[in-house]
Design an enzyme around this catalytic site. Structure first.
Site, PDB file in Angstrom:
ATOM      1  N   ASP A  30     -28.050  38.319 -64.269  1.00  0.00           N
ATOM      2  CA  ASP A  30     -29.165  37.388 -64.103  1.00  0.00           C
ATOM      3  C   ASP A  30     -28.632  35.962 -64.288  1.00  0.00           C
ATOM      4  O   ASP A  30     -27.833  35.710 -65.202  1.00  0.00           O
ATOM      5  CB  ASP A  30     -30.231  37.700 -65.162  1.00  0.00           C
ATOM      6  CG  ASP A  30     -31.568  37.048 -64.874  1.00  0.00           C
ATOM      7  OD1 ASP A  30     -32.563  37.762 -64.742  1.00  0.00           O
ATOM      8  OD2 ASP A  30     -31.619  35.798 -64.809  1.00  0.00           O
ATOM      9  N   ASN A  86     -41.124  44.067 -64.454  1.00  0.00           N
ATOM     10  CA  ASN A  86     -42.385  43.360 -64.267  1.00  0.00           C
ATOM     11  C   ASN A  86     -42.966  43.629 -62.874  1.00  0.00           C
ATOM     12  O   ASN A  86     -42.229  43.631 -61.887  1.00  0.00           O
ATOM     13  CB  ASN A  86     -42.158  41.852 -64.433  1.00  0.00           C
ATOM     14  CG  ASN A  86     -41.617  41.504 -65.814  1.00  0.00           C
ATOM     15  OD1 ASN A  86     -41.976  42.133 -66.803  1.00  0.00           O
ATOM     16  ND2 ASN A  86     -40.742  40.508 -65.892  1.00  0.00           N
ATOM     17  N   GLN A  93     -43.787  38.824 -62.936  1.00  0.00           N
ATOM     18  CA  GLN A  93     -42.840  39.002 -61.826  1.00  0.00           C
ATOM     19  C   GLN A  93     -42.756  37.703 -61.024  1.00  0.00           C
ATOM     20  O   GLN A  93     -43.782  37.165 -60.594  1.00  0.00           O
ATOM     21  CB  GLN A  93     -43.274  40.162 -60.915  1.00  0.00           C
ATOM     22  CG  GLN A  93     -42.254  40.473 -59.832  1.00  0.00           C
ATOM     23  CD  GLN A  93     -42.636  41.669 -58.955  1.00  0.00           C
ATOM     24  OE1 GLN A  93     -43.755  42.191 -59.050  1.00  0.00           O
ATOM     25  NE2 GLN A  93     -41.723  42.088 -58.095  1.00  0.00           N
ATOM     26  N   HIS A  99     -37.038  44.988 -59.245  1.00  0.00           N
ATOM     27  CA  HIS A  99     -35.796  44.904 -60.036  1.00  0.00           C
ATOM     28  C   HIS A  99     -36.069  45.344 -61.455  1.00  0.00           C
ATOM     29  O   HIS A  99     -37.163  45.157 -61.984  1.00  0.00           O
ATOM     30  CB  HIS A  99     -35.211  43.479 -60.009  1.00  0.00           C
ATOM     31  CG  HIS A  99     -36.186  42.420 -60.368  1.00  0.00           C
ATOM     32  ND1 HIS A  99     -37.125  41.943 -59.486  1.00  0.00           N
ATOM     33  CD2 HIS A  99     -36.394  41.754 -61.525  1.00  0.00           C
ATOM     34  CE1 HIS A  99     -37.869  41.022 -60.080  1.00  0.00           C
ATOM     35  NE2 HIS A  99     -37.453  40.891 -61.325  1.00  0.00           N
ATOM     36  N   HIS A 101     -34.765  44.929 -65.259  1.00  0.00           N
ATOM     37  CA  HIS A 101     -33.939  44.107 -66.148  1.00  0.00           C
ATOM     38  C   HIS A 101     -33.237  44.995 -67.169  1.00  0.00           C
ATOM     39  O   HIS A 101     -33.868  45.870 -67.773  1.00  0.00           O
ATOM     40  CB  HIS A 101     -34.815  43.135 -66.959  1.00  0.00           C
ATOM     41  CG  HIS A 101     -35.495  42.083 -66.147  1.00  0.00           C
ATOM     42  ND1 HIS A 101     -35.031  40.793 -66.088  1.00  0.00           N
ATOM     43  CD2 HIS A 101     -36.614  42.113 -65.391  1.00  0.00           C
ATOM     44  CE1 HIS A 101     -35.856  40.069 -65.326  1.00  0.00           C
ATOM     45  NE2 HIS A 101     -36.816  40.851 -64.891  1.00  0.00           N
TER      46      HIS A 101
END
Ligand code: 5GP
Ligand code: ZN
Length: 134
Positions: A30, A86, A93, A99, A101
């Site tokens: 990230d 999310n 989101q 995706h 995390h």
């Protein structure tokens, strides 16, 4: 999806710090990490969120997360780890490509990935169960 940044990253059209890749997924660091090693599991196919992603792909994402979590424990020596996913703006989101995390946690890392507990009554909980289950 032509204008989806995560489609482009997942399929290698935009460079990323990739820490794992297979036929169906790419895992990248990230670029606004909560902690050292914060990574994102990206399916190479575009699905907006958990509601859209097929069951087997969602299961595959968790398998990949487990593999990467093991890598992180061994290499980054994290003390714990959060998986966060999310769905929808209201849930936080910001990129509308599914995706997952992977957030390694360290003692005293200063992050709080928690919620404020509420105190529904037993009746309210039973009502919610009825609403969900019919
Ligand atoms: P969300 O809030 O949608 O669950 O998470 C989106 C995450 O993607 C955020 O943690 C944000 O830092 C990360 N992110 C957004 N754009 C990029 C990008 O272009 N590259 C990388 N590596 N991460 C991104
Ligand atoms: Zn996409």
């Amino acid at each position: 999806m032509e204008n989806c940044i995560f489609c482009k990253i997942a399929n290698g059209e935009i460079p990323s710090n990739t820490i794992y890749e297979d036929e169906n997924f790419r895992v990248i660091l990230d670029n606004g990490p909560a902690t050292k090693g914060h990574a994102l599991v990206l399916p190479k196919e575009h699905y907006a969120d958990l509601f859209e992603i097929p069951e087997d792909v969602a299961a595959g994402a968790v398998k990949v997360a487990k593999k990467v979590a093991g890598m992180m424990k061994d290499t980054l020596l994290c003390d714990g780890l959060n998986l966060v996913q999310n769905n929808g703006q209201v849930a936080g989101q910001t990129v509308m490509h599914y995706h997952l995390h992977i957030i390694p946690r360290y003692k005293d890392d200063g992050q709080t990935i928690l919620w404020k507990p509420t105190r529904p009554s037993a009746d309210e909980l039973a009502e919610i169960r009825k609403t969900i289950c019919g």
